[in-house]
Write an enzyme that holds these catalytic residues in place. Structure first.
Site, PDB file in Angstrom:
ATOM      1  N   VAL A 119      53.403  42.246 -12.739  1.00  9.17           N
ATOM      2  CA  VAL A 119      54.008  43.293 -13.439  1.00  9.17           C
ATOM      3  C   VAL A 119      54.916  42.688 -14.583  1.00  9.17           C
ATOM      4  O   VAL A 119      55.880  41.685 -13.879  1.00  9.17           O
ATOM      5  CB  VAL A 119      54.568  44.198 -12.699  1.00  9.17           C
TER       6      VAL A 119
ATOM      7  N   PHE B  24      47.621  44.418  -6.714  1.00  2.59           N
ATOM      8  CA  PHE B  24      46.780  44.807  -7.989  1.00  2.59           C
ATOM      9  C   PHE B  24      46.860  44.181  -9.001  1.00  2.59           C
ATOM     10  O   PHE B  24      46.417  43.999 -10.154  1.00  2.59           O
ATOM     11  CB  PHE B  24      46.919  46.235  -8.309  1.00  2.59           C
TER      12      PHE B  24
ATOM     13  N   LYS C  43      51.439  46.225 -16.255  1.00  5.48           N
ATOM     14  CA  LYS C  43      50.934  45.598 -15.066  1.00  5.48           C
ATOM     15  C   LYS C  43      49.538  45.102 -15.301  1.00  5.48           C
ATOM     16  O   LYS C  43      48.607  45.716 -15.980  1.00  5.48           O
ATOM     17  CB  LYS C  43      50.647  46.552 -13.949  1.00  5.48           C
TER      18      LYS C  43
ATOM     19  N   GLY D 244      51.835  42.420  -7.142  1.00  7.95           N
ATOM     20  CA  GLY D 244      51.525  43.223  -5.755  1.00  7.95           C
ATOM     21  C   GLY D 244      50.039  42.837  -5.723  1.00  7.95           C
ATOM     22  O   GLY D 244      49.422  42.022  -6.251  1.00  7.95           O
TER      23      GLY D 244
ATOM     24  N   VAL E 289      58.530  41.045 -13.431  1.00  9.14           N
ATOM     25  CA  VAL E 289      59.433  41.605 -12.506  1.00  9.14           C
ATOM     26  C   VAL E 289      58.632  41.972 -11.348  1.00  9.14           C
ATOM     27  O   VAL E 289      59.284  42.557 -10.260  1.00  9.14           O
ATOM     28  CB  VAL E 289      59.893  43.036 -13.316  1.00  9.14           C
TER      29      VAL E 289
ATOM     30  N   ASP F  68      47.995  52.777  -0.062  1.00  8.71           N
ATOM     31  CA  ASP F  68      48.931  51.729  -0.179  1.00  8.71           C
ATOM     32  C   ASP F  68      50.220  51.871  -0.207  1.00  8.71           C
ATOM     33  O   ASP F  68      51.126  51.248  -1.135  1.00  8.71           O
ATOM     34  CB  ASP F  68      48.300  50.576  -1.076  1.00  8.71           C
TER      35      ASP F  68
END
Ligand SMILES: *[C@@H]1O[C@H](CO)[C@@H](O)[C@H](O)[C@H]1NC(C)=O
Ligand SMILES: *[C@@H]1O[C@H](CO)[C@@H](O)[C@H](O)[C@H]1NC(C)=O
Ligand SMILES: *[C@@H]1O[C@H](CO)[C@@H](O)[C@H](O)[C@H]1NC(C)=O
Ligand SMILES: *[C@@H]1O[C@H](CO)[C@@H](O)[C@H](O)[C@H]1NC(C)=O
Ligand SMILES: *[C@@H]1O[C@H](CO)[C@@H](O)[C@H](O)[C@H]1NC(C)=O
Ligand SMILES: *[C@@H]1O[C@H](CO)[C@@H](O)[C@H](O)[C@H]1NC(C)=O
Ligand SMILES: *[C@@H]1O[C@H](CO)[C@@H](O)[C@H](O)[C@H]1NC(C)=O
Length: 922
Positions: free
Chosen positions: A613, A610, A627, A608, A605, A726
């Site tokens: 997800v 990091f 995540k 990013g 979904v 962020d």
């Protein structure tokens, strides 16, 4: 004694007396100036005498850490615990007299915590203002004008939501005329919003001694955001040294009226924010002709109000209205609806040779006076009997805005006292009769004191359920009237000196009754010894008495019954704290659990900085976002990871995405969050979603408010505070109900700081990155503010932060682009065309201006999150129509001529006059 001696003595006394008298005269009559936290009396440069607030028994004093603050009264302050109590100052006043009361707050990082406090102040039971500190070096000030109805007035601090409540000064100034008389003064205070001196010589305000009442007339030269902007070209300041005929009452001081602005181009325009508005207010303008016009010159002008043509009809001709030059004419309105962003304009009439002129303006908001709690007078009389005891000195209203620490009140509009808890307070003497006058009292705790005398007749408190009188020295009978209290469930009178018989009515009642330790108190019946304490069961009481075992069984059941959480605060506390404990720890998921929840990481979904997800659903049906952190991001061991993660799990806020737990298996670091159905803000602003379902302006404002609250919590609600690092529109997520929550907080720290806790890598996303942080590598909350400012600009414009096409030639960046438009007054140029006409331009301006403040190049000039929230909330109010122009009304006016009539009791409404100009509206 010789004649000479006598003479000397007289001389001595007269000198002494003279000095004494002089000391008293040094005090300005009707002025009280409290230097909160101060130690000594002192007189400031203006000649105001400050006295320390050392009679206050609560709170602690502190010095601020602003080296260059030279005014002694601001160098110290008094602060209070951030608990659920209120802390009050009591000031003596003359009844039926009008006063100005001013409270100021200079934070100055006194607690070296740099958490900007936010708390409420009240005047008696009336909520006065919420004090929001947004800068350590700026003095927050609040002013009210009120008519004293009691001999004392109390100012209380309470409801701290961040930081410690504190106060720097408290000033009381007595008026002696009727300039501030309003037809509503018994129901409304005037909360001062603007008091402006036009054409000022410099930025200093005019106040005492120029103004004998020490009102603070702000200079129109002070440059502040949203304060006296949009000034028409051709605006010129004029001044005179000639005296002004002030007339009577509390007209503005001469120094204020000796300066003015003139619209040489034919008009005067101003826009300014009115704190506290939209709402109904009191607005007055002050005009004095201070230019010597020749016979051919005329000055006639009128107000132009788009949307309120009625109000433009009246024409001001100062010379005529004031009957001469250098005299005051002061038209205005006693009740007018004003918006938060007030724009006003005066234009000369076509036949006038000169442009408009204005000397001063005063605008206040009506603040409804609370009636106070129902039992206020009785409670005041009760505590007045115990002046020396701490609990009796809490001050203010017993229930409002929060109750005294030893009381509980119900939530009626006019609250009533339902619980009095004065256990073990060292009170002696007889039980105060006022207690029997609290007509809604349900619980009374007077145990563990040294009360003497007899038990009161409590028939006036029919709701009494629980009475604790044990461990005192009460004498006399146990009144039989207690048996008549229909709701009585528990009565404790053990260990007193009561005598006589236990009333049969009490014995027959289904109550817990303990009267042991009263050696002369007996049960009348012959079975007396058995029943030194008895818990009785209804009609079967007699039977129960015979068998001890049944009796004790009843005791237990009875107790259980009364142990319901609602009635026993201790019990409910335990329950809730246990719940917290279980929900607080981070849950450790197994990889197989997550595999099955996500169907082996099927549905991606998002992705990013990091990691990636995935959507998942746990066995209990809870939807989750899983995540998987990219490996290169995590530079720390298993234990540190778990530590950081458990810290994350303690951060709870409605506007932060919920963190459920983590998993660390097979070299994978996984975080589990609540699933947010409506995706990211980014998708809703631009991209495919935006086209089919555009976000309305009000929704955008709400999203701004919600995410701002989440960020504020990270900044001020967490210890140590958390910098997001962020923030961007793809990190603002929207739930089922389109409520916004901030995500990915705390991760930057997890990823970057590692074990060393020294940040060496600049983190963030291009377009949102604080330029100052980028250069200095010094990270503060203000870097988040910058990023948030960019998000606000995205909300306004519906454009991406960085784009090669959107912003024209030589500009790739939303900040530069929006800034040049806003600064040249062209806000239309940046508004998202998708919004059509469905927004209020004032709310748009508000947000745009705040956004620009957020993206200031220097971190220290950016506002704090709480300041931004306030601004967004004001914009929401405007958008919801709080200040629509249809509401503008005028009920009455006064002028110096009329005031005389009012004084002798003529109906103020009778003086309504058509030809009056007012400054107002948008
Ligand atoms: C300080 O001023 C107050 C009131 O103005 C007065 O009552 C008090 O005596 C003064 N204290 C000293 C130490 O001068
Ligand atoms: C103290 O210094 C700061 C920064 O140098 C300045 O902004 C502020 O106005 C000064 N305050 C006073 C009272 O001089
Ligand atoms: C305390 O302040 C919060 C936030 O400022 C507000 O929502 C709440 O209603 C206040 N509580 C009381 C009792 O005034
Ligand atoms: C009211 O106060 C002003 C200023 O202190 C003074 O000039 C005036 O005489 C006072 N009026 C009355 C009626 O006390
Ligand atoms: C208004 O003032 C400006 C600058 O002072 C001047 O350029 C302009 O011509 C004036 N406009 C009118 C209508 O007088
Ligand atoms: C002012 O007028 C409005 C509407 O006419 C009314 O609702 C309001 O109560 C008035 N305000 C005061 C303070 O009386
Ligand atoms: C009654 O009071 C006495 C003395 O405080 C205490 O020892 C006893 O346990 C109490 N009995 C009940 C049933 O509460």
């Amino acid at each position: 004694m010789g004649f000479h001696h006598l003479l000397l003595l007289i001389l001595f006394f007269s000198v002494f007396l003279h000095n004494f008298v002089e000391f008293v005269e040094a005090q300005i009559p009707g002025f009280v100036s409290l230097d909160c936290g101060g130690e000594k009396n002192h007189t400031d440069k203006l000649g105001l005498e400050w006295t320390p607030d050392d009679q206050i028994i609560y709170g602690k004093t502190s010095e601020i850490s602003i080296k260059n603050e030279t005014r002694q009264q601001y160098q110290t302050l008094r602060y209070f615990p951030a608990d659920n109590r209120k802390y009050c100052y009591s000031l003596n006043v003359k009844t039926r007299t009008r006063y100005l009361i001013r409270a100021t707050f200079l934070y100055g990082n006194f607690d070296t915590n740099n958490v900007y406090p936010k708390f409420d102040i009240s005047l008696g039971p009336t909520h006065w203002a919420t004090i929001v500190i947004s800068d350590a070096n700026t003095i927050e000030s609040q002013e009210l004008i009120f008519l004293a109805s009691d001999p004392t007035v109390s100012v209380c601090l309470s409801n701290s939501t961040t930081g410690l409540p504190f106060i720097s000064t408290l000033e009381l100034r007595q008026f002696n005329g009727s300039a501030y008389l309003t037809p509503f003064e018994d129901q409304f205070f005037l909360s001062v919003s603007a008091r402006i001196n036009f054409g000022a010589d410099n930025e200093d305000p005019v106040r005492y001694p120029d103004d004998p009442f020490d009102r603070i007339w702000q200079s129109d030269l002070v440059k502040k955001a949203n304060y006296l902007v949009d000034v028409a070209t051709g605006t010129e300041k004029v001044s005179t040294n000639l005296p002004i005929n002030i007339g009577k009452d509390e007209m503005p001081p001469q120094k204020v009226l000796q300066t003015a602005v003139v619209g040489r181009n034919g008009s005067l325009t101003y826009r300014l924010n009115l704190d506290g508005f939209p709402g109904f207010g009191w607005a007055y303008t002050y005009f004095a002709e201070i230019e010597d016009l020749n016979l051919k010159q005329t000055r006639k002008f009128q107000l132009v109000l788009p949307g309120a043509p009625d109000l433009s009809k009246a024409i001001v001709n100062i010379q005529e209205n004031a009957q001469g030059n250098y005299r005051v004419y002061e038209p205005g309105f006693n009740n007018i609806s004003l918006p938060f962003v007030l724009s006003f304009k005066f234009t000369k009439t076509p036949d006038s040779t000169e442009g408009p002129l204005i000397n001063a303006i005063e605008i206040s908001k009506y603040l409804e006076i609370s009636d106070g709690s129902f039992d206020g007078a009785v409670a005041a009389s009760l505590v007045s009997g115990y002046k020396s005891l701490d609990w009796a000195q809490e001050g203010g209203d017993p229930c409002l805005p929060v109750p005294w620490s030893w009381l509980e009140c119900n939530s009626d509009p006019q609250p009533k006292i339902i619980t009095v808890k004065l256990s073990s307070k060292n009170i002696s003497g007889s039980i105060p009769s006022e207690l029997a006058k609290f007509s809604s009292l349900e619980e009374l705790w007077l145990d563990g004191n040294a009360f003497t005398g007899s038990i009161l007749d409590f028939t006036g408190c029919p709701n009494l359920r629980i009475i604790h009188l044990e461990n005192n020295q009460l004498t006399g009978d146990l009144p039989s009237s207690l048996a008549d209290l229909p709701d009585l469930r528990r009565l404790y009178v053990q260990n007193n000196l009561l005598s006589g018989d236990v009333p049969i009515g009490l014995l027959n009642k289904n109550i817990v009754l303990n009267y042991t330790g009263n050696h002369n108190l007996h049960k009348k019946t012959s079975s007396g010894r058995l029943s030194k304490y008895i818990i009785f069961g209804l009609a079967i009481g007699a039977v129960a008495l015979l068998t001890g075992s049944i009796c004790s069984c009843l005791i237990i059941r009875q107790r259980k019954k009364h142990h319901s959480p609602k009635k026993e605060p201790e019990a409910s506390f335990h329950v809730s704290s246990m719940n917290n404990a279980t929900s607080e720890g981070a849950q450790c998921f197994t990889l197989s659990e997550l595999r099955s929840a996500t169907d082996n990481f099927q549905k991606k979904v998002g992705s990013g900085g990091f990691g990636t997800v995935y959507y998942g659903k746990l066995n209990d049906g809870k939807e989750i976002a899983v995540k998987i952190l990219g490996n290169n991001n995590i530079q720390q061991g298993k234990k540190e990871f778990a530590n950081e993660v458990s810290l994350l799990s303690r951060i709870h806020h409605r506007n932060l995405v919920k963190f459920y737990g983590f998993c660390q298996e097979e070299g994978k670091d996984i975080l589990v969050y609540e699933f947010m159905h409506n995706g990211t803000l980014k998708e809703h602003l631009y991209g495919p979603l935006a086209k089919e379902h555009r976000l309305k302006w009000i929704k955008r404002l709400e999203i701004a408010e919600e995410s701002a609250k989440g960020i504020e919590y990270l900044h001020t609600g967490c210890v140590p505070s958390i910098i997001h690092r962020d923030l961007k529109s793809s990190n603002i997520l929207l739930d089922n109900n389109m409520k916004a929550k901030v995500s990915d907080f705390g991760l930057s720290k997890l990823a970057v700081d590692g074990i060393s806790h020294v940040s060496s890598i600049v983190r963030g996303t291009v377009g949102y990155l604080d330029p100052e942080y980028y250069i200095s590598n010094h990270l503060t909350e203000k870097s988040d503010i910058y990023s948030f400012g960019v998000i606000l600009l995205e909300l306004i414009s519906g454009k991406e932060a960085i784009s090669n096409e959107s912003f024209g030639i030589n500009c790739r960046n939303i900040v530069q682009w929006a800034k040049s438009h806003i600064e040249s007054g062209d806000i239309q140029g940046i508004i998202d065309p998708c919004l059509g006409e469905e927004y209020d331009i004032q709310s748009m301006w508000k947000l745009a201006e705040k956004a620009l403040m957020c993206v200031q190049p220097h971190a220290n000039t950016r506002p704090s999150m709480s300041e931004i929230i306030k601004e967004i909330q004001d914009a929401i109010l405007i958008e919801k129509g709080g200040g629509s122009s249809e509401e503008i009304s005028r009920n009455s006016f006064h002028s110096s001529l009329n005031m005389g009539l009012l004084d002798v009791g003529v109906d103020p409404y009778a003086s309504f006059h058509e030809s009056i100009v007012l400054p107002s509206a948008r």
